[in-house]
Design an enzyme around this catalytic site. Structure first.
Site, mmCIF file in Angstrom:
data_model
loop_
_atom_site.group_PDB
_atom_site.id
_atom_site.type_symbol
_atom_site.label_atom_id
_atom_site.label_comp_id
_atom_site.label_asym_id
_atom_site.label_seq_id
_atom_site.Cartn_x
_atom_site.Cartn_y
_atom_site.Cartn_z
ATOM 1 N N HIS A 12 -50.842 -31.662 2.003
ATOM 2 C CA HIS A 12 -52.108 -31.568 1.261
ATOM 3 C C HIS A 12 -51.880 -31.075 -0.178
ATOM 4 O O HIS A 12 -52.709 -30.373 -0.737
ATOM 5 C CB HIS A 12 -53.102 -30.677 2.012
ATOM 6 N N HIS A 59 -56.628 -21.691 0.687
ATOM 7 C CA HIS A 59 -55.670 -21.044 -0.223
ATOM 8 C C HIS A 59 -56.422 -20.067 -1.128
ATOM 9 O O HIS A 59 -56.490 -20.248 -2.338
ATOM 10 C CB HIS A 59 -54.931 -22.086 -1.055
ATOM 11 N N HIS A 193 -41.640 -26.915 2.036
ATOM 12 C CA HIS A 193 -41.961 -26.445 0.687
ATOM 13 C C HIS A 193 -41.872 -24.945 0.547
ATOM 14 O O HIS A 193 -42.341 -24.193 1.386
ATOM 15 C CB HIS A 193 -43.242 -27.004 0.092
ATOM 16 N N GLU A 240 -46.914 -23.955 7.203
ATOM 17 C CA GLU A 240 -48.152 -24.743 7.370
ATOM 18 C C GLU A 240 -48.026 -25.755 8.513
ATOM 19 O O GLU A 240 -49.032 -26.215 9.059
ATOM 20 C CB GLU A 240 -48.504 -25.473 6.065
HETATM 21 C C1 DHB Z 1 -48.510 -26.855 -3.430
HETATM 22 C C2 DHB Z 1 -49.537 -26.108 -2.851
HETATM 23 C C3 DHB Z 1 -49.812 -26.224 -1.508
HETATM 24 O O1 DHB Z 1 -50.849 -25.573 -0.922
HETATM 25 C C4 DHB Z 1 -49.063 -27.031 -0.711
HETATM 26 O O2 DHB Z 1 -49.355 -27.049 0.607
HETATM 27 C C5 DHB Z 1 -48.044 -27.784 -1.266
HETATM 28 C C6 DHB Z 1 -47.772 -27.685 -2.631
HETATM 29 C C7 DHB Z 1 -48.239 -26.739 -4.891
HETATM 30 O O3 DHB Z 1 -48.872 -25.920 -5.556
HETATM 31 O O4 DHB Z 1 -47.384 -27.491 -5.373
HETATM 32 FE FE FE Z 2 -50.873 -25.586 1.149
#
Ligand code: DHB
Ligand code: FE
Length: 280
Positions: A12, A59, A193, A240
């Site tokens: 997302h 978030h 990530h 996540e």
């Molecule tokens: C980013 C933020 C998110 O919440 C995520 O799930 C993936 C990437 C970002 O800020 O790049």
């Molecule tokens: Fe996220």
């Protein structure tokens, strides 16, 4: 009777939303990333779900350190767009299904899952980016949404096993809802990530692909992955992925993989996407 007809999972990443909103999806950096969602948009247009149970994480747009619900189900009539970073996305309000949501809340709570009931909440990229990826840019979203917010931001998040079991409870709830509804369940977030610190930009494609494989081949392995493995192998925000296990748990023992997409990079993360159909 309501039926869960499919499960969809997708990252997302907010930059995907900004790319869509600013007309940049055809640019060389983005084109192959978005191409992997073309199949799903056409498939969704044919599937025409009545409702999506959309498992996502907030978030700090709706919840912050003042209140940290582990599992919060949206029982409201509608939800407005909100966000940090690029700000609220110019997308339609999300229309809820209070009757179905209250039914799921009641069924899950009596099934011993202590859900938090939320009637007023704004929704951020965690929920709106997957809607855009699957449905494009319509004047209004084509189906109702039951938002299910999971705490994966503040330690301790729920275990993968608990998430999987909640998915199973949601399936029981949907199966006992008398209205004839085509219901999908989506899991969002992931894959690899790590957004900050010395390991920022960590991508573990091999681990991610095995997770995608085992949604079909060995979901029982996935439900027992400990938190520390997500953090070590996929970065701190890779946690996540436990939200995908709510989706998977709701589909029953057997699933068929209909579509998969994996792309690196978007922002500094991996993009993962899969479409599953229950076979039992
Ligand atoms: C980013 C933020 C998110 O919440 C995520 O799930 C993936 C990437 C970002 O800020 O790049
Ligand atoms: Fe996220």
């Amino acid at each position: 009777m309501a039926r869960i007809t499919a499960g969809v999972a997708s990252s997302h990443i907010p930059a995907l939303g900004a790319s869509i909103d600013n007309g940049k999806t055809a640019e060389p950096y983005w084109a192959s990333c978005f191409a992997g969602f073309d199949w799903t948009r056409a498939w969704e247009a044919a599937q025409k779900p009545d409702v999506v149970i959309l498992v996502f994480n907030d978030h700090a747009s709706a919840f912050d350190m003042n209140i940290i619900p582990t599992f919060a189900i949206g029982c409201g009539e509608r939800y407005a767009s909100a966000d940090e970073g690029w700000g609220p996305r110019p997308v339609p309000d999300v229309i809820g299904d209070p009757d179905l949501a209250w039914h799921i809340a009641q069924s899950c709570i009596l099934d011993e899952f202590d859900m938090t009931i939320v009637n007023t909440m704004d929704v951020d990229h965690g929920l709106t980016v997957p809607l855009s990826l699957m449905f494009g840019q319509p004047e209004a979203w084509p189906c109702k949404v039951v938002p299910l917010a999971v705490n994966v931001v503040t330690y301790p998040p729920p275990t993968g096993n608990r998430c999987y079991a909640l998915g199973e409870a949601i399936a029981r709830a949907v199966a006992s809802y008398p209205e004839d509804l085509n219901v999908q369940i989506w899991g969002t977030g992931g894959m690899s990530h790590q957004l900050q610190g010395p390991r920022a930009g960590l991508i573990n494609a091999e681990w991610d692909q095995r997770f995608l494989d085992d949604l079909t081949a060995d979901p029982q392995r996935l439900r027992h992955i400990p938190h520390i493995e997500y953090l070590r192998e996929t970065g701190s925000e890779g946690i996540e992925l436990v939200m995908w296990l709510i989706m998977r748990g709701a589909l029953g023992a057997g699933v068929k993989e209909l579509h998969r997409h994996y792309h690196v990079p978007a922002s500094n993360t991996a993009v993962g996407h899969i479409v599953l159909e229950p076979t039992d």
